[in-house]
Design a protein around this motif. Structure first.
Motif, PDB file in Angstrom:
ATOM      1  N   MET A   1       0.840  -1.210   0.000  1.00 39.31           N
ATOM      2  CA  MET A   1       0.000   0.000   0.000  1.00 39.31           C
ATOM      3  C   MET A   1       0.870   1.254   0.000  1.00 39.31           C
ATOM      4  N   ILE A   2       1.876   1.239   0.921  1.00 41.04           N
ATOM      5  CA  ILE A   2       2.782   2.396   1.000  1.00 41.04           C
ATOM      6  C   ILE A   2       3.553   2.544  -0.309  1.00 41.04           C
ATOM      7  N   GLY A   3       3.960   1.374  -0.858  1.00 41.33           N
ATOM      8  CA  GLY A   3       4.691   1.378  -2.123  1.00 41.33           C
ATOM      9  C   GLY A   3       3.886   2.034  -3.231  1.00 41.33           C
ATOM     10  N   THR A   4       2.599   1.696  -3.317  1.00 44.73           N
ATOM     11  CA  THR A   4       1.727   2.266  -4.360  1.00 44.73           C
ATOM     12  C   THR A   4       1.568   3.764  -4.169  1.00 44.73           C
ATOM     13  N   GLU A   5       1.339   4.162  -2.906  1.00 50.52           N
ATOM     14  CA  GLU A   5       1.180   5.602  -2.623  1.00 50.52           C
ATOM     15  C   GLU A   5       2.442   6.361  -3.011  1.00 50.52           C
ATOM     16  N   MET A   6       3.596   5.764  -2.644  1.00 47.90           N
ATOM     17  CA  MET A   6       4.869   6.425  -2.946  1.00 47.90           C
ATOM     18  C   MET A   6       5.082   6.513  -4.455  1.00 47.90           C
ATOM     19  N   ASP A   7       4.699   5.449  -5.169  1.00 48.46           N
ATOM     20  CA  ASP A   7       4.838   5.466  -6.631  1.00 48.46           C
ATOM     21  C   ASP A   7       4.034   6.606  -7.237  1.00 48.46           C
ATOM     22  N   GLU A   8       2.798   6.772  -6.728  1.00 52.29           N
ATOM     23  CA  GLU A   8       1.943   7.842  -7.248  1.00 52.29           C
ATOM     24  C   GLU A   8       2.558   9.207  -6.988  1.00 52.29           C
ATOM     25  N   ILE A   9       3.059   9.381  -5.752  1.00 54.33           N
ATOM     26  CA  ILE A   9       3.675  10.675  -5.384  1.00 54.33           C
ATOM     27  C   ILE A   9       4.902  10.923  -6.252  1.00 54.33           C
ATOM     28  N   LEU A  10       5.726   9.873  -6.415  1.00 51.72           N
ATOM     29  CA  LEU A  10       6.946  10.022  -7.216  1.00 51.72           C
ATOM     30  C   LEU A  10       6.636  10.306  -8.683  1.00 51.72           C
ATOM     31  N   ASP A  11       5.583   9.648  -9.190  1.00 51.63           N
ATOM     32  CA  ASP A  11       5.173   9.903 -10.577  1.00 51.63           C
ATOM     33  C   ASP A  11       4.859  11.376 -10.778  1.00 51.63           C
ATOM     34  N   ARG A  12       4.061  11.903  -9.837  1.00 54.80           N
ATOM     35  CA  ARG A  12       3.639  13.304  -9.914  1.00 54.80           C
ATOM     36  C   ARG A  12       4.837  14.234  -9.782  1.00 54.80           C
ATOM     37  N   TRP A  13       5.690  13.922  -8.803  1.00 53.04           N
ATOM     38  CA  TRP A  13       6.837  14.781  -8.536  1.00 53.04           C
ATOM     39  C   TRP A  13       7.843  14.755  -9.693  1.00 53.04           C
ATOM     40  N   SER A  14       8.113  13.548 -10.196  1.00 54.99           N
ATOM     41  CA  SER A  14       9.121  13.452 -11.260  1.00 54.99           C
ATOM     42  C   SER A  14       8.610  14.101 -12.546  1.00 54.99           C
ATOM     43  N   SER A  15       7.296  14.040 -12.759  1.00 53.41           N
ATOM     44  CA  SER A  15       6.732  14.693 -13.942  1.00 53.41           C
ATOM     45  C   SER A  15       6.948  16.208 -13.860  1.00 53.41           C
ATOM     46  N   GLN A  16       6.730  16.766 -12.656  1.00 53.58           N
ATOM     47  CA  GLN A  16       6.963  18.199 -12.447  1.00 53.58           C
ATOM     48  C   GLN A  16       8.447  18.532 -12.606  1.00 53.58           C
ATOM     49  N   ALA A  17       9.287  17.697 -12.006  1.00 51.35           N
ATOM     50  CA  ALA A  17      10.729  17.947 -12.040  1.00 51.35           C
ATOM     51  C   ALA A  17      11.255  17.891 -13.476  1.00 51.35           C
ATOM     52  N   ARG A  18      10.741  16.934 -14.235  1.00 46.64           N
ATOM     53  CA  ARG A  18      11.202  16.766 -15.624  1.00 46.64           C
ATOM     54  C   ARG A  18      10.874  17.986 -16.475  1.00 46.64           C
ATOM     55  N   LYS A  19       9.725  18.615 -16.183  1.00 41.11           N
ATOM     56  CA  LYS A  19       9.312  19.779 -16.986  1.00 41.11           C
ATOM     57  C   LYS A  19      10.363  20.884 -16.923  1.00 41.11           C
ATOM     58  N   GLY A  20      10.859  21.124 -15.710  1.00 38.15           N
ATOM     59  CA  GLY A  20      11.867  22.160 -15.544  1.00 38.15           C
ATOM     60  C   GLY A  20      13.210  21.761 -16.133  1.00 38.15           C
ATOM     61  N   TYR A  21      13.462  20.499 -16.100  1.00 37.61           N
ATOM     62  CA  TYR A  21      14.736  19.933 -16.506  1.00 37.61           C
ATOM     63  C   TYR A  21      14.829  19.825 -18.027  1.00 37.61           C
ATOM     64  N   PHE A  22      13.642  19.671 -18.646  1.00 32.48           N
ATOM     65  CA  PHE A  22      13.512  19.344 -20.060  1.00 32.48           C
ATOM     66  C   PHE A  22      14.218  20.342 -20.983  1.00 32.48           C
ATOM     67  N   GLU A  23      13.927  21.611 -20.777  1.00 30.27           N
ATOM     68  CA  GLU A  23      14.487  22.655 -21.642  1.00 30.27           C
ATOM     69  C   GLU A  23      16.013  22.673 -21.545  1.00 30.27           C
ATOM     70  N   MET A  24      16.492  22.457 -20.327  1.00 32.60           N
ATOM     71  CA  MET A  24      17.944  22.440 -20.127  1.00 32.60           C
ATOM     72  C   MET A  24      18.563  21.262 -20.878  1.00 32.60           C
ATOM     73  N   LEU A  25      17.899  20.116 -20.809  1.00 30.64           N
ATOM     74  CA  LEU A  25      18.407  18.930 -21.520  1.00 30.64           C
ATOM     75  C   LEU A  25      18.445  19.164 -23.028  1.00 30.64           C
ATOM     76  N   LEU A  26      17.375  19.768 -23.547  1.00 30.53           N
ATOM     77  CA  LEU A  26      17.313  20.035 -24.989  1.00 30.53           C
ATOM     78  C   LEU A  26      18.452  20.973 -25.402  1.00 30.53           C
ATOM     79  N   LEU A  27      18.648  22.015 -24.588  1.00 24.52           N
ATOM     80  CA  LEU A  27      19.728  22.963 -24.895  1.00 24.52           C
ATOM     81  C   LEU A  27      21.085  22.255 -24.853  1.00 24.52           C
ATOM     82  N   ALA A  28      21.248  21.392 -23.853  1.00 25.51           N
ATOM     83  CA  ALA A  28      22.526  20.669 -23.716  1.00 25.51           C
ATOM     84  C   ALA A  28      22.775  19.782 -24.936  1.00 25.51           C
TER      85      ALA A  28
END
Lengths: 120, 183
Positions: A1-28
């Motif tokens: 149960m905790i694993g599933t909850e954590m997966d959901e939180i991580l999915d949401r968080w990593s999606s947000q984090a990737r958005k900011g990271y994305f432009e930098m990666l493209l430029l790189a």
């Protein structure tokens, strides 16, 4: 149960984090040499966390970067296959990437400093 | 820059047409030239994906490419496109009303065969506008005479062609208005 909850939180968080990271990666990627969309996507999908990237999402970001003057774009007709639109980093793009990397490192330093603290 | 991607099967063509429609809808906020450019770039990307696919059938290669490109929002349903619906129903009314007039003209053309002295196009005394009539009235001057049937047939054929064109544009399932209305 905790694993599933954590997966959901991580999915949401990593999606947000990737958005900011994305432009930098493209430029790189583009700073390493001019490339067309399909090439940029192929390189990005090698990066951890980007294996399942929806490839169409790259183009709106590239269009925005072009509008911002971070990259230039040029269509090149090919002997075989479809024409390709090549992107090249501008001087503004290169300097912006340097500044982004500095901010990124600073954030990493902050995180390290926080996690290194001993509880009172 | 124009990028053309051709498909042989109707299934692949249907999937591709749906993709292009969704793409246009996703890029609706862009200017016309930017939209054209974005469309060409997406098509070029899809062509690369299809070319690199190892799947057997054309439709499967396209499906794989669509999955890799990622989901695109679909255009709103018909009820959110009042202009398309308006054009559709206006065409129905024009075709219906004009069709009734054509049926009348056709009936008069047939009746001219049976009653050539009565049926015709007349100008009545004190009137400037010619009037179609089934019976000649006293003092009326017939305008077309023996040219009545050819003139009526020419009008019927010309207007019918126009109505068919309107049907193709506004009512046929493959016409631009119907395609525009489809979700």
């Amino acid at each position: 149960m905790i694993g599933t909850e954590m997966d959901e939180i991580l999915d949401r968080w990593s999606s947000q984090a990737r958005k900011g990271y994305f432009e930098m990666l493209l430029l790189a990627r583009l700073k390493a040499g001019r490339a067309y969309g399909y090439q940029v996507v192929a390189a990005l999908k090698q990066a951890p966390g980007f294996e399942n990237l929806a490839e169409g999402t790259v183009y709106p970001v590239l269009t925005r970067m072009k509008k911002d003057g971070l990259v230039t774009a040029e269509w090149v007709a090919e002997d075989t296959g479809p024409p390709r639109k090549y992107y090249t980093v501008t001087e503004l793009g290169a300097r912006t990437l340097d500044a982004m990397q500095t901010i990124w490192r600073r954030m990493d330093d902050v995180l390290k400093a926080q996690t290194g603290k001993e509880p009172d | 820059m124009d990028v053309t991607v051709d498909f042989e099967t109707s299934e692949a063509r249907r999937l591709w047409s749906d993709f292009l429609k969704r793409l246009d809808w996703s890029n609706r906020h862009l200017s016309r030239s930017e939209r054209r450019d974005a469309k060409a770039e997406a098509k070029a990307h899809m062509a690369e994906l299809i070319a690199h696919s190892n799947l057997e059938t054309e439709a499967d290669r396209l499906r794989e490419a669509l999955a890799r490109f990622g989901p695109l929002p679909s255009p709103p349903p018909a009820w959110r496109q009042p202009l398309a619906i308006g054009l559709h129903y206006l065409a129905i009314m024009v075709i219906g009303a004009t069709g009734l007039v054509l049926l009348t003209l056709l009936h008069m053309t047939v009746m001219e065969l049976f009653n050539p002295a009565g049926v015709g196009l007349y100008i009545y005394p004190g009137d400037r506008v010619p009037t179609l009539s089934y019976e000649s009235q006293p003092g009326a001057r017939e305008v077309l005479g023996s040219w009545f049937i050819p003139a009526m047939l020419a009008i019927i054929l010309t207007v019918s062609a126009g109505l068919y064109g309107l049907w193709r544009i506004a009512l046929a399932p493959t016409g631009p208005v119907s395609r525009w209305m489809k979700p």
